[in-house]
Design a protein around this motif. Structure first.
Motif, mmCIF file in Angstrom:
data_model
loop_
_atom_site.group_PDB
_atom_site.id
_atom_site.type_symbol
_atom_site.label_atom_id
_atom_site.label_comp_id
_atom_site.label_asym_id
_atom_site.label_seq_id
_atom_site.Cartn_x
_atom_site.Cartn_y
_atom_site.Cartn_z
ATOM 1 N N ILE A 107 -2.982 -35.892 -26.207
ATOM 2 C CA ILE A 107 -4.339 -35.740 -26.733
ATOM 3 C C ILE A 107 -4.663 -36.851 -27.721
ATOM 4 O O ILE A 107 -5.773 -37.416 -27.713
ATOM 5 C CB ILE A 107 -4.497 -34.348 -27.388
ATOM 6 N N GLU A 108 -3.705 -37.186 -28.557
ATOM 7 C CA GLU A 108 -3.924 -38.288 -29.502
ATOM 8 C C GLU A 108 -4.155 -39.601 -28.763
ATOM 9 O O GLU A 108 -4.993 -40.424 -29.174
ATOM 10 C CB GLU A 108 -2.711 -38.402 -30.430
ATOM 11 N N ALA A 109 -3.442 -39.803 -27.654
ATOM 12 C CA ALA A 109 -3.632 -41.012 -26.857
ATOM 13 C C ALA A 109 -5.024 -41.046 -26.239
ATOM 14 O O ALA A 109 -5.673 -42.101 -26.180
ATOM 15 C CB ALA A 109 -2.569 -41.097 -25.767
ATOM 16 N N LEU A 110 -5.516 -39.895 -25.800
ATOM 17 C CA LEU A 110 -6.873 -39.829 -25.260
ATOM 18 C C LEU A 110 -7.891 -40.204 -26.332
ATOM 19 O O LEU A 110 -8.828 -40.966 -26.070
ATOM 20 C CB LEU A 110 -7.165 -38.419 -24.727
ATOM 21 N N ARG A 111 -7.719 -39.682 -27.516
ATOM 22 C CA ARG A 111 -8.653 -40.001 -28.591
ATOM 23 C C ARG A 111 -8.600 -41.488 -28.944
ATOM 24 O O ARG A 111 -9.632 -42.095 -29.240
ATOM 25 C CB ARG A 111 -8.356 -39.126 -29.810
ATOM 26 N N SER A 112 -7.406 -42.052 -28.879
ATOM 27 C CA SER A 112 -7.278 -43.477 -29.179
ATOM 28 C C SER A 112 -7.953 -44.345 -28.126
ATOM 29 O O SER A 112 -8.294 -45.497 -28.383
ATOM 30 C CB SER A 112 -5.803 -43.854 -29.298
ATOM 31 N N LYS A 113 -8.155 -43.783 -26.940
ATOM 32 C CA LYS A 113 -8.834 -44.508 -25.858
ATOM 33 C C LYS A 113 -10.355 -44.354 -25.935
ATOM 34 O O LYS A 113 -11.078 -44.847 -25.073
ATOM 35 C CB LYS A 113 -8.342 -43.999 -24.501
ATOM 36 N N GLY A 114 -10.833 -43.627 -26.948
ATOM 37 C CA GLY A 114 -12.268 -43.464 -27.120
ATOM 38 C C GLY A 114 -12.842 -42.185 -26.563
ATOM 39 O O GLY A 114 -14.067 -42.008 -26.528
ATOM 40 N N ILE A 115 -11.979 -41.256 -26.130
ATOM 41 C CA ILE A 115 -12.470 -39.968 -25.640
ATOM 42 C C ILE A 115 -13.021 -39.174 -26.825
ATOM 43 O O ILE A 115 -12.316 -38.932 -27.809
ATOM 44 C CB ILE A 115 -11.344 -39.179 -24.951
ATOM 45 N N SER A 116 -14.271 -38.774 -26.734
ATOM 46 C CA SER A 116 -14.934 -38.159 -27.880
ATOM 47 C C SER A 116 -14.911 -36.634 -27.867
ATOM 48 O O SER A 116 -15.131 -36.001 -28.901
ATOM 49 C CB SER A 116 -16.396 -38.631 -27.950
ATOM 50 N N ALA A 117 -14.653 -36.034 -26.718
ATOM 51 C CA ALA A 117 -14.604 -34.571 -26.631
ATOM 52 C C ALA A 117 -13.560 -34.201 -25.585
ATOM 53 O O ALA A 117 -13.544 -34.763 -24.492
ATOM 54 C CB ALA A 117 -15.965 -34.000 -26.251
ATOM 55 N N ILE A 118 -12.696 -33.247 -25.936
ATOM 56 C CA ILE A 118 -11.599 -32.868 -25.045
ATOM 57 C C ILE A 118 -11.572 -31.357 -24.859
ATOM 58 O O ILE A 118 -11.595 -30.589 -25.820
ATOM 59 C CB ILE A 118 -10.244 -33.340 -25.608
ATOM 60 N N GLY A 119 -11.507 -30.958 -23.602
ATOM 61 C CA GLY A 119 -11.302 -29.566 -23.245
ATOM 62 C C GLY A 119 -10.019 -29.446 -22.451
ATOM 63 O O GLY A 119 -9.371 -30.445 -22.139
ATOM 64 N N ALA A 120 -9.638 -28.209 -22.114
ATOM 65 C CA ALA A 120 -8.387 -28.030 -21.376
ATOM 66 C C ALA A 120 -8.478 -26.801 -20.488
ATOM 67 O O ALA A 120 -9.151 -25.815 -20.818
ATOM 68 C CB ALA A 120 -7.214 -27.893 -22.332
ATOM 69 N N ALA A 121 -7.783 -26.880 -19.370
ATOM 70 C CA ALA A 121 -7.640 -25.742 -18.472
ATOM 71 C C ALA A 121 -6.166 -25.522 -18.208
ATOM 72 O O ALA A 121 -5.409 -26.479 -18.013
ATOM 73 C CB ALA A 121 -8.375 -25.989 -17.158
ATOM 74 N N GLY A 122 -5.752 -24.268 -18.220
ATOM 75 C CA GLY A 122 -4.360 -23.930 -17.971
ATOM 76 C C GLY A 122 -4.254 -22.916 -16.855
ATOM 77 O O GLY A 122 -4.981 -21.918 -16.835
ATOM 78 N N ILE A 123 -3.343 -23.184 -15.925
ATOM 79 C CA ILE A 123 -3.187 -22.354 -14.739
ATOM 80 C C ILE A 123 -1.867 -21.600 -14.819
ATOM 81 O O ILE A 123 -0.806 -22.213 -14.969
ATOM 82 C CB ILE A 123 -3.221 -23.233 -13.471
ATOM 83 N N CYS A 124 -1.920 -20.269 -14.750
ATOM 84 C CA CYS A 124 -0.709 -19.450 -14.774
ATOM 85 C C CYS A 124 0.099 -19.780 -16.037
ATOM 86 O O CYS A 124 -0.365 -19.540 -17.142
ATOM 87 C CB CYS A 124 0.081 -19.682 -13.492
ATOM 88 N N TRP A 125 1.281 -20.341 -15.913
ATOM 89 C CA TRP A 125 2.104 -20.769 -17.054
ATOM 90 C C TRP A 125 1.306 -21.663 -17.993
ATOM 91 O O TRP A 125 1.457 -21.598 -19.219
ATOM 92 C CB TRP A 125 3.333 -21.502 -16.503
ATOM 93 N N GLY A 126 0.446 -22.495 -17.440
ATOM 94 C CA GLY A 126 -0.329 -23.429 -18.239
ATOM 95 C C GLY A 126 -1.269 -22.767 -19.223
ATOM 96 O O GLY A 126 -1.624 -23.354 -20.252
ATOM 97 N N ALA A 127 -1.687 -21.538 -18.935
ATOM 98 C CA ALA A 127 -2.578 -20.833 -19.860
ATOM 99 C C ALA A 127 -1.873 -20.548 -21.186
ATOM 100 O O ALA A 127 -2.472 -20.644 -22.259
ATOM 101 C CB ALA A 127 -3.067 -19.530 -19.225
ATOM 102 N N LYS A 128 -0.601 -20.210 -21.113
ATOM 103 C CA LYS A 128 0.165 -19.961 -22.337
ATOM 104 C C LYS A 128 0.338 -21.247 -23.131
ATOM 105 O O LYS A 128 0.343 -21.226 -24.372
ATOM 106 C CB LYS A 128 1.528 -19.365 -21.988
ATOM 107 N N VAL A 129 0.455 -22.366 -22.426
ATOM 108 C CA VAL A 129 0.553 -23.649 -23.115
ATOM 109 C C VAL A 129 -0.696 -23.886 -23.954
ATOM 110 O O VAL A 129 -0.618 -24.368 -25.088
ATOM 111 C CB VAL A 129 0.752 -24.796 -22.106
ATOM 112 N N LEU A 130 -1.857 -23.527 -23.418
ATOM 113 C CA LEU A 130 -3.097 -23.706 -24.182
ATOM 114 C C LEU A 130 -3.093 -22.872 -25.453
ATOM 115 O O LEU A 130 -3.544 -23.329 -26.511
ATOM 116 C CB LEU A 130 -4.307 -23.320 -23.327
ATOM 117 N N VAL A 131 -2.604 -21.645 -25.361
ATOM 118 C CA VAL A 131 -2.517 -20.785 -26.538
ATOM 119 C C VAL A 131 -1.706 -21.466 -27.634
ATOM 120 O O VAL A 131 -2.100 -21.499 -28.803
ATOM 121 C CB VAL A 131 -1.874 -19.431 -26.165
#
Length: 246
Positions: A107-131
């Motif tokens: 995420i920090e790398a994305l911001r360093s590339k000029g990304i101004s807004a970041i969202g996320a989607a997590g699938i199955c196991w990935g949903a817990k990662v978002l938490v």
């Protein structure tokens, strides 16, 4: 909870793997799709089968086509779940908490590339990662697709707009649990939320569907569109507001 439904319909890795590319970002090998020109980023966190799954990469491409720079990290470092493995033993070596820590530099790398807004989607196991990730970083919005391991206590801690897309037939997050999630979220007027239970589908239907089954594809695409609408509402609008302020 993580269980047998998390392992159903494993992906065929011999199929086409998307129109994006693989490169290292934030120290993690990742599948990437889209253009940095959009200034809008989406972190897409896989289920137990990992970042090489063809349907997952097709979904990343679909999100990218809607105007986002999409990153799907390889949190399993070449060791995704494969049929024949003992799921719980595998999980002990691939904890959501560890993946969340690894996601921070991405995420920090994305911001360093000029990304101004970041969202996320997590699938199955990935949903817990978002938490776990939300304890470490501030995202504009998240989407959980047939979540595993997510608890009511987790939902109580959510402070960003959240969409939860669940299946009627789901041992990990059955409809009654999703309704508990919805009840908790209804007590948090400061957090916009959307909970939807898809009738006639099983856990995993959004990425582990048969591409030759028109109805399965249609139901998966319905969930994909719901996800994109959530990102449009909270990630795209945030990015536009920030650019306008600048």
């Amino acid at each position: 909870m993580i269980g047998s439904q998390c392992c159903e319909n494993p992906p065929d890795l011999s199929l086409s793997s998307g129109s994006g590319w693989v490169e290292e970002i934030g120290g993690l090998e990742s599948y990437i799709s889209g253009s940095l020109d959009s200034k809008l980023g989406i972190l897409l966190v896989s289920d137990v089968f990992g970042f090489e799954a063809p349907n997952l990469r097709k979904l990343a491409d679909k999100v990218a086509a809607a105007g986002y720079y999409v990153v799907v990290p390889n949190f399993f470092h070449g060791d995704p779940f494969t049929p024949g493995m003992h799921l719980m033993i595998w999980y002990q070596s691939h904890l959501a908490e560890d993946a969340a820590k690894e996601a921070r530099p991405v995420i920090e790398a994305l911001r360093s590339k000029g990304i101004s807004a970041i969202g996320a989607a997590g699938i199955c196991w990935g949903a817990k990662v978002l938490v776990e990730l939300l304890k470490l970083d501030n995202l504009k919005a998240i989407v959980m697709l047939h979540p595993s391991l997510v608890t009511v206590d987790d939902i109580e801690e959510i402070k960003v707009p959240i969409s939860i897309l669940g299946a009627e037939v789901d041992q990990m997050s059955p409809p009654e649990v999703l309704k508990e999630f919805e009840e908790v979220l209804s007590t948090k007027p400061e957090v916009d939320s959307f909970v939807k239970i898809f009738n006639g589908v099983r856990h995993g239907w959004t990425v582990r569907y048969n591409i030759k089954n028109e109805e399965a594809v249609k139901r998966a695409e319905e969930a994909h569109n719901d996800m994109l609408e959530w990102f449009f509402k909270y990630v795209r609008s945030s990015g536009f507001c920030r650019k306008s302020a600048l």
